[in-house]
Write a protein that holds these residues in place. Structure first.
Motif, PDB file in Angstrom:
ATOM      1  N   ASN A 180       0.870  -1.272  -0.089  1.00  0.00           N
ATOM      2  CA  ASN A 180       0.000   0.078  -0.092  1.00  0.00           C
ATOM      3  C   ASN A 180       0.873   1.358  -0.109  1.00  0.00           C
ATOM      4  OD1 ASN A 180      -2.449   1.368   2.538  1.00  0.00           O
ATOM      5  ND2 ASN A 180      -2.070   1.958   0.455  1.00  0.00           N
ATOM      6  N   VAL A 181       0.527   2.247  -0.973  1.00  0.00           N
ATOM      7  CA  VAL A 181       1.270   3.640  -0.997  1.00  0.00           C
ATOM      8  C   VAL A 181       0.101   4.444  -0.944  1.00  0.00           C
ATOM      9  CG1 VAL A 181       3.492   2.506  -1.977  1.00  0.00           C
ATOM     10  CG2 VAL A 181       1.465   3.555  -3.198  1.00  0.00           C
ATOM     11  N   LEU A 182       0.637   5.708  -0.361  1.00  0.00           N
ATOM     12  CA  LEU A 182      -0.094   6.852  -0.696  1.00  0.00           C
ATOM     13  C   LEU A 182      -0.187   7.500  -1.978  1.00  0.00           C
ATOM     14  CD1 LEU A 182       0.469   9.202   2.767  1.00  0.00           C
ATOM     15  CD2 LEU A 182      -1.338   7.756   1.958  1.00  0.00           C
ATOM     16  N   HIS A 183      -1.330   7.782  -2.346  1.00  0.00           N
ATOM     17  CA  HIS A 183      -1.539   8.835  -3.741  1.00  0.00           C
ATOM     18  C   HIS A 183      -0.716  10.099  -3.376  1.00  0.00           C
ATOM     19  CE1 HIS A 183      -2.781  10.822  -7.049  1.00  0.00           C
ATOM     20  NE2 HIS A 183      -3.119  11.919  -6.622  1.00  0.00           N
ATOM     21  N   ASP A 184       0.372  10.660  -4.308  1.00  0.00           N
ATOM     22  CA  ASP A 184       1.088  11.518  -4.420  1.00  0.00           C
ATOM     23  C   ASP A 184       0.647  12.446  -5.646  1.00  0.00           C
ATOM     24  OD1 ASP A 184       2.579  13.815  -4.542  1.00  0.00           O
ATOM     25  OD2 ASP A 184       4.533  12.600  -3.595  1.00  0.00           O
ATOM     26  N   PRO A 185       0.091  13.842  -5.603  1.00  0.00           N
ATOM     27  CA  PRO A 185      -0.553  14.246  -6.809  1.00  0.00           C
ATOM     28  C   PRO A 185       0.734  14.655  -7.682  1.00  0.00           C
ATOM     29  CG  PRO A 185      -1.400  15.295  -4.799  1.00  0.00           C
ATOM     30  CD  PRO A 185      -0.604  14.108  -4.263  1.00  0.00           C
ATOM     31  N   CYS A 186       1.933  14.529  -7.209  1.00  0.00           N
ATOM     32  CA  CYS A 186       3.297  14.615  -7.944  1.00  0.00           C
ATOM     33  C   CYS A 186       3.629  13.433  -8.663  1.00  0.00           C
ATOM     34  CB  CYS A 186       4.208  15.544  -7.195  1.00  0.00           C
ATOM     35  SG  CYS A 186       3.956  17.166  -6.605  1.00  0.00           S
ATOM     36  N   GLY A 187       3.009  12.313  -8.297  1.00  0.00           N
ATOM     37  CA  GLY A 187       3.310  11.062  -8.923  1.00  0.00           C
ATOM     38  C   GLY A 187       4.208  10.063  -8.092  1.00  0.00           C
ATOM     39  N   PRO A 188       4.318   8.867  -8.428  1.00  0.00           N
ATOM     40  CA  PRO A 188       3.843   8.272  -9.633  1.00  0.00           C
ATOM     41  C   PRO A 188       2.388   8.409  -9.932  1.00  0.00           C
ATOM     42  CG  PRO A 188       5.502   6.780  -8.575  1.00  0.00           C
ATOM     43  CD  PRO A 188       5.353   7.911  -7.407  1.00  0.00           C
ATOM     44  N   THR A 189       2.034   8.037 -11.159  1.00  0.00           N
ATOM     45  CA  THR A 189       0.558   7.968 -11.606  1.00  0.00           C
ATOM     46  C   THR A 189      -0.012   6.517 -11.272  1.00  0.00           C
ATOM     47  OG1 THR A 189       0.994   6.759 -13.636  1.00  0.00           O
ATOM     48  CG2 THR A 189       1.166   9.504 -13.441  1.00  0.00           C
TER      49      THR A 189
END
Length: 243
Positions: A180-189
């Motif tokens: 599980n990772v966090l969504h980062d608006p700067c990516g990765p997509t």
């Protein structure tokens, strides 16, 4: 509903939005998400309490009790956690929990994961390590910790702040569990994370922070006589409807 574990699929990761109150949880469930999580920062902030210090157990449990009947799975951020808190949220309908190590010693976290799984074998335990959270990150230490938590019986591994594709791929290879990772608006997509083998992508506190920013933006627009975005907003009736 599908079994919560089955939603963690290679090639089609679980997108897990995080709610902070009953209204946000209801709207996310109504948008068709098969599972939602709670955000400890959001729950702490709306109750005027510090995050990550075990101050929100009662408020978190109260929230879970009120949203567990929604037509989706609910997984709960219980911060550093305890067996008692895990039992409490499972008893009111939670399908899973997050427990974080806050970069404390590994062994106490291993003992906690083992104890929770002995008591609640069906509860999905997402073991979070903070090696990359608000710090530069240490891949070797990350791998040591995620392997220890996997060996202790965790059902998933969570590394918030992990962004480098090579590091993500290394963690995915290190454990035979959903990563599980966090969504980062700067990516990765999302497409890139999927290709790397990530099986769960959480929004964490992002939705809560976006909502706060939109609140201030709208208030300033009213004050300054500039347009307020009025399309796509949930109606009064939708918000006021009984849970």
């Amino acid at each position: 509903m599908n079994d919560f574990r089955s939603l963690h699929r290679a090639g089609d990761p679980l997108i897990l939005p995080n709610a902070w109150d009953v209204a946000s949880a209801r709207l996310l469930a109504g948008a068709g998400f098969p599972a939602i999580g709670t955000t400890s920062l959001g729950v702490a902030a709306v109750n005027g309490l510090p995050d990550g210090e075990g101050a929100t157990d009662a408020d978190t449990l109260r929230l879970v009790r009120r949203i567990a009947g929604l037509p989706c799975h609910v997984t709960v951020d219980i911060e550093r956690g305890s067996v008692g808190m895990a039992v409490a949220v499972a008893a009111v309908g939670a399908a899973g929990i997050n427990v974080e190590d806050a970069m404390g010693p590994v062994e106490p976290q291993v003992r906690l994961i083992r104890a929770v799984k002995r008591e609640l074998p069906e509860l999905f335990v997402n073991a979070r390590t903070d090696t990359h959270w608000q710090r530069a990150g240490d891949l070797a230490e990350t791998l040591r910790r995620v392997r220890a938590y996997a060996d202790a019986g965790a059902d998933g591994i969570f590394v918030p702040g992990l962004r480098e594709p090579a590091d993500i791929a290394a963690v995915v290879r290190a454990v035979d569990l959903p990563v599980n990772v966090l969504h980062d608006p700067c990516g990765p997509t999302l497409a890139e994370l999927t290709a790397l083998g990530v099986r769960r992508v959480s929004t964490g506190s992002l939705l809560f922070r976006v909502a706060l920013a939109a609140t201030v933006e709208a208030a300033r627009a009213v004050r300054d006589g500039t347009p307020v975005r009025a399309t796509g907003l949930p109606s009064y009736a939708e918000i006021a409807a009984a849970p």
